[in-house]
Design an enzyme around this catalytic site. Structure first.
Site, PDB file in Angstrom:
ATOM      1  CB  CYS A  76     -10.670   3.298   5.153  1.00 11.96           C
ATOM      2  SG  CYS A  76      -9.148   2.338   5.364  1.00 11.96           S
ATOM      3  CG  HIS A 123      -1.810   1.141   1.399  1.00 14.29           C
ATOM      4  ND1 HIS A 123      -2.200   1.971   0.355  1.00 14.29           N
ATOM      5  CD2 HIS A 123      -2.416   1.636   2.522  1.00 14.29           C
ATOM      6  CE1 HIS A 123      -2.999   2.913   0.830  1.00 14.29           C
ATOM      7  NE2 HIS A 123      -3.142   2.743   2.133  1.00 14.29           N
TER       8      HIS A 123
END
Length: 464
Positions: free
Chosen positions: A427, A395
Site C-alpha cells: 500500500c 519497513h
C-alpha cells in the site's frame, strides 16, 4: 477460418530464411518460438522476443535495523546505499561503466540532499562519473518503483543494464512533518484525507472491513515467528550484504567497530498474551498498536537488471524475470487496501491469474490492511510472506520494495521448479497501491510458455 489462415500465413513467414532486409524485417509479424508453442492455452503471452526479456541477475540488501535504537543508528545513509551497490558490482564482476542508469527509491529525506547522497554513494561503490543516478519517490513503493522504472527503460531500449535501488534512514529522517497546508484542502475531503496519519488509515480499514484486534495480533505473531525461523535457518544469508560500520555509545562517545549482517528487529518470543497488553497507538478505542504495525527502520537494497541477451553474453545466472508492474489509486482514507487492487491489475498486465502465483510478498505496513488484502484476494496464507514481513523485519520506506525483490527471488530460487511466478505488493500513503510480477529465472526457456490442455484434439481454437 480466416484466423486459421492468417495464423498459417504467419507460420510460413516464420519458417522463411531470416536474411530479410531491414525494411522487410520491420514489416514481418513479430513471432517467437515461445509465442507459437504457447498457442491459445498459454498461461500468458510473451509480448517480445525471448532474448529481450528484462531479467534480474542479482538482488541484495543490507540488514534492516531499528531506527534510532538499532545497529545502523550511527551509519550514514550514503554508506548503506554504497554497500549494496558495491556488492552488485563485485559479485557479478560487472564493469560499472556499462550501467545505463541508477534509480534509487527514497521517501523522507529532502529530495536534493538525498539525490546528492545517492550520487556520493555511487562514487564510494566504484561507479564512474559517467553513470547517472536519480531518485524516485512513490512513498512506500519507491524501491519497487525504482526497479520498475529501470525495467521499463531497458524494455524501451534506452539502455541495456540498470540498477534499481532503495534507501531509507529513519533514524535521521522522521515521519509526520508537514509544511504549512493550503487551506483549500478543507473543501476537498479526499485531499484532506491524504494528510491522515497512517495509523488512522489502518484503523479505518479495520473498522470498515471488520478486521479484529485478534486477527491483527495473530498476524504479528506469525510474522515474527516466520522471520525468526528464516533467520535461524540461514535463509537471509543469500540476500543480506554485511555492512562494516560503527556504533557509538551515547554516554561515553566510544565508537565500536561492528559488522552488521542480521536484522535486529525480530522478536522470536512475540505472543498473543504480550501483544494484548499493548494500548492502541492511534485511536483510544482502536486496534492498531505498536506490536501489530510495521517498525520504523534503516536499510537499503539494490537490484541489477539487464536484457536477457546481455546477461547470457556475460554468462550471468538469471535470478528472475520482470514481467509486469502496476500502480493504482484508492481512497486515501483506507490507503491500506492498495494491494487488493494493484495485484489484480499487475496480473492482468502479465496475462496471469491469482491461481498462477506461487509466492507473494505483501508489505505489512499494518496488520489490519495486510489481513484485509489477503482475505479480499482469498490468498493461501502458506504462500504469503513465508519468511515474515515488515511487522517483524521493519519497513525502511524507500528500501522496502528493493528488499522484497531480494527476498522473493531468493526464496523462489530455493523452491525451484514448484515456484514459477511471484508477486510483490504494498500500500502507498495518500491512497495508492503498487504490485509487480516476477518469474523465476532458471525455469524459463524459449519453449516453456505453454499450459497443458486436456482433451483438446484441435490444432487451434480458431478452427472451431
Amino acid at each position: 477460418m480466416e484466423k486459421t489462415f492468417n495464423r498459417q500465413k504467419i507460420l510460413l513467414q516464420h519458417l522463411k530464411p531470416t536474411s530479410f532486409s531491414s525494411s522487410q524485417t520491420d514489416q514481418a509479424p513479430s513471432l517467437s518460438a515461445s509465442i507459437c508453442v504457447a498457442g491459445d492455452s498459454a498461461a500468458y503471452h510473451r509480448q517480445a522476443a525471448f532474448s529481450d526479456d528484462v531479467v534480474i541477475v542479482a538482488a541484495y540488501r543490507t540488514a534492516i535495523c531499528k531506527a534510532k535504537r538499532g545497529s545502523f543508528k550511527n551509519t550514514h545513509a550514503d554508506d548503506l546505499l554504497a554497500s549494496v551497490l558495491k556488492a552488485l558490482i563485485e559479485k557479478t564482476k560487472l564493469n560499472p561503466s556499462e550501467v545505463g542508469d541508477i534509480v534509487v527509491g527514497t521517501v523522507l529525506a529532502p529530495g536534493s540532499l538525498r539525490a546528492m547522497e545517492c550520487r556520493m554513494a555511487a562514487f564510494y561503490a566504484g561507479v564512474p562519473e559517467t553513470v547517472p543516478i536519480r531518485t524516485v519517490n512513490r512513498q512506500c513503493s519507491s524501491g519497487l518503483q525504482a526497479v520498475a522504472d529501470v525495467a521499463t527503460a531497458i524494455k524501451a531500449g534506452l539502455y541495456d543494464i540498470g540498477i534499481g535501488a532503495g534507501l531509507e534512514c529513519m533514524t535521521v529522517d522522521s515521519m509526520g512533518s508537514h509544511r504549512q497546508i493550503n487551506p483549500k484542502v478543507e473543501f476537498f475531503a479526499q485531499a484532506r484525507d491524504c494528510l491522515l496519519p497512517m495509523g488512522i488509515t489502518s484503523e479505518n480499514v479495520a473498522q470498515q472491513y471488520g478486521v479484529t484486534r485478534q486477527e491483527q495480533d495473530l498476524t504479528a505473531v506469525e510474522s515474527h515467528r516466520r522471520a525468526a525461523a528464516a533467520t535461524a535457518s540461514g535463509k537471509f544469508k543469500d540476500e543480506i550484504i554485511p555492512v562494516s560500520t560503527k556504533v557509538v555509545d551515547p554516554k561515553t562517545g566510544y565508537e565500536k567497530p561492528v559488522t552488521i549482517s542480521v536484522d535486529d528487529s525480530i522478536r522470536p518470543n512475540t505472543n498473543l498474551a504480550d501483544l494484548a497488553k499493548l494500548k492502541p497507538a492511534f485511536k483510544k478505542d482502536g486496534a492498531t498498536t505498536a506490536g501489530n504495525s510495521s517498525q520504523v527502520s534503516d536499510g537499503a537494497g539494490a537490484v541489477l537488471l539487464m536484457k536477457r541477451s546481455v546477461a547470457m553474453q556475460k554468462g550471468l545466472p538469471i535470478l528472475g524475470v520482470f514481467r509486469s508492474f502496476s500502480a493504482v489509486g484508492v481512497d486515501p482514507a483506507v490507503m491500506g487496501i492498495g494491494p487488493a487492487v494493484a495485484i489484480p491489475a499487475a496480473l492482468r498486465s502479465a496475462g496471469l491469474e491469482l491461481s498462477d502465483i506461487d509466492l507473494f510478498e505483501i508489505n505489512e505496513a499494518f496488520a489490519s490492511q495486510y489481513v484485509y488484502c489477503c482475505k479480499k484476494l482469498e490468498l493461501d496464507p502458506e504462500i504469503v510472506n513465508v519468511n515474515g514481513g515488515a511487522i517483524a523485519l521493519g519497513h525502511p520506506l524507500g528500501a522496502t520494495g528493493a528488499r522484497c525483490v531480494a527476498t522473493l527471488l531468493h526464496e523462489m530460487k530455493r523452491r525451484g521448479k514448484d515456484c514459477r511466478f511471484g508477486v510483490i505488493s504494498m500500500c502507498i500513503g495518500s491512497g495508492m497501491g503498487a504490485a509487480a510480477v516476477f518469474e523465476r529465472g532458471d525455469c524459463v526457456d524459449e519453449l516453456c510458455n505453454a499450459r497443458m490442455v486436456e482433451n483438446n484434439a484441435l490444432l487451434s481454437k480458431d478452427a472451431r
